[in-house]
Design a protein around this motif. Structure first.
Motif, PDB file in Angstrom:
ATOM      1  N   LEU A 126      20.854-101.765  98.014  1.00  0.00           N
ATOM      2  CA  LEU A 126      19.868-101.195  97.112  1.00  0.00           C
ATOM      3  C   LEU A 126      18.500-101.823  97.342  1.00  0.00           C
ATOM      4  O   LEU A 126      18.385-103.012  97.658  1.00  0.00           O
ATOM      5  CB  LEU A 126      20.288-101.410  95.652  1.00  0.00           C
ATOM      6  N   VAL A 177      28.342-101.316  91.640  1.00  0.00           N
ATOM      7  CA  VAL A 177      27.299-102.113  92.280  1.00  0.00           C
ATOM      8  C   VAL A 177      27.673-103.586  92.183  1.00  0.00           C
ATOM      9  O   VAL A 177      28.089-104.057  91.121  1.00  0.00           O
ATOM     10  CB  VAL A 177      25.927-101.851  91.629  1.00  0.00           C
ATOM     11  N   GLY A 181      15.539 -96.806  89.800  1.00  0.00           N
ATOM     12  CA  GLY A 181      16.214 -95.995  90.803  1.00  0.00           C
ATOM     13  C   GLY A 181      16.030 -94.511  90.565  1.00  0.00           C
ATOM     14  O   GLY A 181      16.282 -93.695  91.456  1.00  0.00           O
TER      15      GLY A 181
END
Length: 311
Positions: A189, A163, A10
């Motif tokens: 995501l 998350v 990420g």
């Protein structure tokens, strides 16, 4: 007191590491060794892309690790000496290498295998991950308990951001229920599977087999582990925690608070972007800490100057 932290998946971007490799021979050596071990064109992927090829899990994990460890090699040569190291998910392998637990060669072997296994798991056991922003952990746990199917807390990234990870249908329903429960934002995501959840069981078992064959040494610097959010130096306890990492939540909030309560007031993010820097800032909001970042030569100079002023 200083902690060095390493980012994970990420934090990538096309162009990462280029200026560092052009400016420092020790960074170039890391990339050359990484390419030799993995057989992947990591320099081209990092410096030129294309982005869709770079962001494939099996490519990204060794590519990002190469950048992290190239940064670390330069920092170490310049005398940076932390009291703790830590890494977020994939970044934990950079931290273990920096602490001397795993050799550079074995680090790249492991992250290449990890990326391949996680990519395969995304195909054989499809799943999804969502970042839930602005909903208390306790309320989110209540939401997940109401959802049929497999969905779990995966990363506790900051007080505001958690998350979730799980089966496609269950994760999607949990995301909708989190919105209805008052989450400020819910973002899917761009990942290929349900990472840091029991859906990674098959990948974790294969990875553990490889893990037990890799020599590990006692850490020269305590490593704050994702699975426990505590510092460890013993190689066998580190190995055992690593075997559970794919299946377990990333306890980042607790890890940062642990380091702070141990006296750390300087955090240096070694790697691209400022993802961890932003999370640490939110975790330690209102506390007097210095958060620095290093990837490019300019950032490196600024970080070293900041550390010098603090000493």
């Amino acid at each position: 007191m200083l902690a060095v932290v390493f980012p994970g998946q990420g934090s990538q971007y096309v162009g990462m590491g280029r200026a560092l490799v052009e400016g420092f021979p020790e960074a170039r050596e890391v990339f050359l060794l990484a390419e030799e071990v993995t057989g992947l064109p990591l320099g081209r992927l990092c410096f030129e892309g294309p982005e869709d090829e770079l962001t494939r899990t099996e490519n990204l994990q060794p590519a990002l690790t190469a950048v992290n460890l190239a940064v670390w090699r330069v920092l170490a040569k310049k005398g940076v000496s932390p009291v703790f190291v830590a890494g977020h998910s994939l970044g934990e392998f950079s931290a273990l290498c920096a602490a001397g637990v795993i050799s550079l060669e074995d680090t790249f072997r492991l992250v290449k295998l990890r990326g391949e296994l996680m990519a395969q798991a995304g195909e054989t056991a499809p799943g999804a991950m969502y970042a839930v922003i602005g909903l208390a952990r306790e309320r989110l746990e209540e939401v997940l308990a109401e959802v049929p199917g497999q969905v779990y807390l995966a990363n506790h990234n900051s007080p505001e951001q958690i998350v979730i990870s799980g089966e496609e249908k269950a994760a999607s329903e949990a995301a909708e229920r989190a919105r209805a429960a008052g989450a400020r934002r819910v973002v899917r995501l761009a990942v290929s599977g349900a990472f840091h959840s029991p859906l990674m069981k098959e990948a974790a078992e294969s990875f553990t087999e490889a893990l037990w064959k890799v020599p590990m040494r006692r850490a020269s610097v305590p490593v704050v582990l994702n699975v426990t959010a505590r510092a460890e130096t013993d190689p066998e306890r580190i190995r055992e925690a690593l075997s559970r990492q794919m299946l377990s939540p990333v306890r980042w909030v607790e890890s940062v608070l642990f380091m702070y309560h141990q006296g750390v007031r300087n955090f240096l993010e070694a790697g691209p972007k400022r993802v961890l820097s932003g999370l640490i800032k939110r975790i330690l909001s209102g506390k007097e800490v210095r958060i620095l970042q290093a990837e490019t030569p300019e950032e490196m100079d600024k970080a070293l100057e900041g550390l010098g002023r603090f000493e």
